[in-house]
Design a protein around this motif. Structure first.
Motif, PDB file in Angstrom:
ATOM      1  N   THR A   1      11.754  -8.375  32.563  1.00 26.85           N
ATOM      2  CA  THR A   1      11.436  -7.403  31.514  1.00 26.85           C
ATOM      3  C   THR A   1      12.061  -6.033  31.722  1.00 26.85           C
ATOM      4  O   THR A   1      11.814  -5.123  30.937  1.00 26.85           O
ATOM      5  N   HIS A   2      12.873  -5.875  32.785  1.00 31.97           N
ATOM      6  CA  HIS A   2      13.450  -4.531  32.950  1.00 31.97           C
ATOM      7  C   HIS A   2      14.845  -4.573  33.550  1.00 31.97           C
ATOM      8  O   HIS A   2      15.037  -4.390  34.749  1.00 31.97           O
ATOM      9  N   LEU A   3      15.830  -4.798  32.683  1.00 27.30           N
ATOM     10  CA  LEU A   3      17.238  -4.797  33.096  1.00 27.30           C
ATOM     11  C   LEU A   3      17.863  -3.480  32.624  1.00 27.30           C
ATOM     12  O   LEU A   3      18.035  -3.261  31.420  1.00 27.30           O
TER      13      LEU A   3
ATOM     14  N   ILE B   1      12.673   0.130  24.994  1.00 27.85           N
ATOM     15  CA  ILE B   1      12.872   1.571  25.170  1.00 27.85           C
ATOM     16  C   ILE B   1      12.042   2.039  26.344  1.00 27.85           C
ATOM     17  O   ILE B   1      10.836   1.771  26.409  1.00 27.85           O
ATOM     18  N   GLU B   2      12.717   2.704  27.283  1.00 31.60           N
ATOM     19  CA  GLU B   2      12.013   3.329  28.408  1.00 31.60           C
ATOM     20  C   GLU B   2      12.098   4.830  28.174  1.00 31.60           C
ATOM     21  O   GLU B   2      13.179   5.412  28.272  1.00 31.60           O
ATOM     22  N   ASN B   3      10.966   5.415  27.870  1.00 36.82           N
ATOM     23  CA  ASN B   3      10.846   6.830  27.498  1.00 36.82           C
ATOM     24  C   ASN B   3      11.113   6.992  26.004  1.00 36.82           C
ATOM     25  O   ASN B   3      12.241   6.834  25.531  1.00 36.82           O
TER      26      ASN B   3
ATOM     27  N   VAL C   1       6.595   7.136  27.851  1.00 38.48           N
ATOM     28  CA  VAL C   1       6.924   8.261  28.732  1.00 38.48           C
ATOM     29  C   VAL C   1       7.631   7.752  29.987  1.00 38.48           C
ATOM     30  O   VAL C   1       7.540   6.571  30.329  1.00 38.48           O
ATOM     31  N   HIS C   2       8.343   8.661  30.677  1.00 34.92           N
ATOM     32  CA  HIS C   2       9.023   8.281  31.929  1.00 34.92           C
ATOM     33  C   HIS C   2       8.526   9.174  33.070  1.00 34.92           C
ATOM     34  O   HIS C   2       7.314   9.360  33.191  1.00 34.92           O
ATOM     35  N   PHE C   3       9.432   9.702  33.882  1.00 31.64           N
ATOM     36  CA  PHE C   3       9.012  10.433  35.092  1.00 31.64           C
ATOM     37  C   PHE C   3       8.282  11.754  34.811  1.00 31.64           C
ATOM     38  O   PHE C   3       7.596  12.274  35.681  1.00 31.64           O
TER      39      PHE C   3
ATOM     40  N   SER D   1       4.225   1.035  31.873  1.00 25.82           N
ATOM     41  CA  SER D   1       4.845   1.467  33.131  1.00 25.82           C
ATOM     42  C   SER D   1       5.277   2.928  32.989  1.00 25.82           C
ATOM     43  O   SER D   1       5.755   3.337  31.932  1.00 25.82           O
ATOM     44  N   HIS D   2       5.119   3.690  34.046  1.00 17.23           N
ATOM     45  CA  HIS D   2       5.447   5.123  34.117  1.00 17.23           C
ATOM     46  C   HIS D   2       4.362   6.017  33.530  1.00 17.23           C
ATOM     47  O   HIS D   2       4.368   7.228  33.754  1.00 17.23           O
ATOM     48  N   ALA D   3       3.436   5.462  32.744  1.00 13.53           N
ATOM     49  CA  ALA D   3       2.412   6.301  32.122  1.00 13.53           C
ATOM     50  C   ALA D   3       1.314   6.636  33.134  1.00 13.53           C
ATOM     51  O   ALA D   3       1.086   5.901  34.098  1.00 13.53           O
TER      52      ALA D   3
ATOM     53  N   PRO E   1       1.638   6.850  42.731  1.00  8.61           N
ATOM     54  CA  PRO E   1       1.154   6.961  41.340  1.00  8.61           C
ATOM     55  C   PRO E   1       1.869   6.038  40.352  1.00  8.61           C
ATOM     56  O   PRO E   1       1.309   5.720  39.294  1.00  8.61           O
ATOM     57  N   ARG E   2       3.087   5.590  40.682  1.00  9.87           N
ATOM     58  CA  ARG E   2       3.806   4.660  39.797  1.00  9.87           C
ATOM     59  C   ARG E   2       3.179   3.256  39.813  1.00  9.87           C
ATOM     60  O   ARG E   2       3.454   2.429  38.940  1.00  9.87           O
ATOM     61  N   ASN E   3       2.363   3.006  40.836  1.00 12.34           N
ATOM     62  CA  ASN E   3       1.716   1.695  40.919  1.00 12.34           C
ATOM     63  C   ASN E   3       0.329   1.732  40.283  1.00 12.34           C
ATOM     64  O   ASN E   3      -0.246   2.805  40.086  1.00 12.34           O
TER      65      ASN E   3
ATOM     66  N   ALA F   1      11.825  -6.482  37.752  1.00  8.61           N
ATOM     67  CA  ALA F   1      12.145  -5.938  39.082  1.00  8.61           C
ATOM     68  C   ALA F   1      12.983  -4.655  39.040  1.00  8.61           C
ATOM     69  O   ALA F   1      13.408  -4.173  40.069  1.00  8.61           O
ATOM     70  N   ASP F   2      13.200  -4.104  37.839  1.00  7.57           N
ATOM     71  CA  ASP F   2      13.980  -2.858  37.708  1.00  7.57           C
ATOM     72  C   ASP F   2      15.417  -3.019  38.211  1.00  7.57           C
ATOM     73  O   ASP F   2      15.939  -2.157  38.917  1.00  7.57           O
ATOM     74  N   TRP F   3      16.037  -4.133  37.834  1.00  8.46           N
ATOM     75  CA  TRP F   3      17.430  -4.365  38.227  1.00  8.46           C
ATOM     76  C   TRP F   3      18.334  -3.306  37.609  1.00  8.46           C
ATOM     77  O   TRP F   3      18.183  -2.937  36.441  1.00  8.46           O
TER      78      TRP F   3
HETATM   79 ZN   LIG Z   1      11.455   2.809  35.258  1.00 10.85          ZN
END
Ligand SMILES: [Zn+2]
Length: 421
Positions: A56-58, A162-164, A189-191, A232-234, A264-266, A363-365
């Motif tokens: 889910t995250h390429l 979409i990430e962010n 949202v992201h970082f 994720s990231h929220a 906090p990301r976990n 896995a955030d490849w």
């Molecule tokens: Zn990310």
């Protein structure tokens, strides 16, 4: 954003289906089966190959504009830092996934929003261009059923996420624009905190205590359109609110367990349980698995190399030259890395809480993912082998690899259909 670019973005779905079959060539069978990865038996590999798999995250679209870089060529982390391409997907039995439209957080101003909107639309076009250029090997996926259909046709399926959501600015009609471009999953949202929500990692702390008023409208619009909500990231509050308020179950597209590494990301166990109980799923990340401090010597050696060049402006040989410099530093001052065992510990921990219906793989490849023993997507059969060894059934493993995420896509779209006028 020129009108032409927008037309290309929204109008080329038809074109892609039109040119697809004409240029389609049968997928050449591999001449020689690749060697089995450590810990993977022939039976594990056969099971892995028989299962529909997705990640889910390429973040691979970040490489699409690199000069001379092609999804059809085999690359290596050691030569250009990339982790996903068609040869390695084939070797690792990865059938498809969500290709990310990621925009790094900038200013919450009219100018910032314009920049972000155009950046994200361009990234969506780049994904579309990659698929169009290799339409005999890849196809854009829009519905839960598309993954199976495209896989049966011998092609790799390409969902978009979409990430962010910073690129939406304060114009939520853009959500529909991205939906029409094919986006089927989005995180607010992201970082850093933005106009919609608090981030889990903004050093300034929270500003909204969850979603902002505009963010609540973002959530409602995602539901209305049938876009799967990605937490994720929220911040924890945003995750809780998403579970409570979303009309269809949520996903964490690349997250891990705070019980494995307190970051906090976990997600803490309570939130993992809530996501699972609400019918959602957590796709296990290969980042934030352990503290990975950089020694002062390594930091100094990396700084001595100067600023990392923009790979979009370099030839493959120039990227390799930079990779060699990094490799020399790695040899002298090895980085501290997490490993496959910790990745699996994170997955097994979440599995214990949610059961196999609440876990998936993200896995955030190409976005910072990859650990010792799970270096790129060619290593993915090791996950199936390990789940098999842990006693999970073939049906469980299939749910983890794609069934759960396809169920969530279907639920998001079913809700949208139920409220469509
Ligand atoms: Zn990310």
């Amino acid at each position: 954003m020129s009108p032409r670019l927008l037309t290309a973005l929204l109008g080329s779905a038809l074109l892609l289906t039109a040119v697809g079959p004409a240029t389609a060539a049968p997928k050449a069978p591999p001449t020689k089966a690749p060697a089995l990865k450590p810990g993977v038996s022939r039976a594990d590999m056969a099971l892995h190959q028989s299962i529909l798999t997705l990640d889910t995250h390429l973040d691979t679209p970040e490489h699409f504009a690199r000069p001379g870089w092609s999804m059809l060529d085999r690359h290596a982390v050691s030569s250009d830092f990339t982790q996903v391409d068609l040869p390695r997907m084939t070797e690792g039995g990865l059938d498809g996934g969500f290709y990310v439209i990621y925009t790094g957080q900038g200013e919450l101003t009219a100018e910032g929003y314009r920049f972000a909107r155009d950046f994200a639309l361009r990234r969506a076009v780049e994904i579309r261009e990659m698929v169009a250029a290799h339409s005999d090997r890849f196809e854009l996926a829009y519905t839960a059923d598309d993954a199976v259909r495209i896989n049966k046709a011998g092609k790799s399926f390409v969902y978009q996420s979409i990430e962010n959501s910073w690129p939406m600015g304060e114009d939520l009609t853009l959500m529909q624009t991205f939906y029409q471009a094919g986006v089927r999953m989005a995180g607010p949202v992201h970082f850093r905190n933005n106009q919609f929500a608090d981030s889990s990692t903004d050093p300034r702390g929270k500003i909204w205590n969850g979603y902002s008023p505009l963010g609540l409208r973002w959530l409602a619009e995602a539901n209305r359109l049938g876009i799967l909500v990605d937490v994720s990231h929220a911040s924890d509050e945003v995750v809780s609110q998403s579970i409570a308020l979303s009309k269809s179950p949520v996903v964490a597209s690349h997250s891990g367990a705070r019980a494995i590494y307190d970051h906090p990301r976990n997600l803490n166990d309570a939130l993992i349980r809530k996501i699972g109980e609400s019918g959602g799923a957590i796709c296990i990340n290969s980042v934030y698995l352990a503290a990975t401090p950089t020694s002062p010597e390594r930091k100094a050696a990396l700084e001595a190399l100067g600023k990392q060049p923009d790979f979009d402006t370099l030839s493959p040989a120039e990227v390799k030259a930079w990779a060699d410099k990094i490799a020399a530093v790695d040899k002298l001052h090895p980085p501290v890395r997490a490993n496959f065992e910790i990745f699996m510990a994170s997955m097994l921990h979440v599995l214990k809480i949610t059961g196999p219906k609440g876990v998936c793989v993200g896995a955030d490849w190409d976005g910072g993912g990859g650990v010792e023993g799970l270096e790129d997507v060619a290593d993915l059969p090791k996950i199936t082998a390990r789940l098999n060894a842990e006693g999970y059934t073939d049906a469980d493993i299939a749910a983890i690899w794609s069934g759960n995420v396809l169920r969530l896509i279907g639920q998001a779209q079913a809700y949208a259909k139920s409220v469509a006028k």
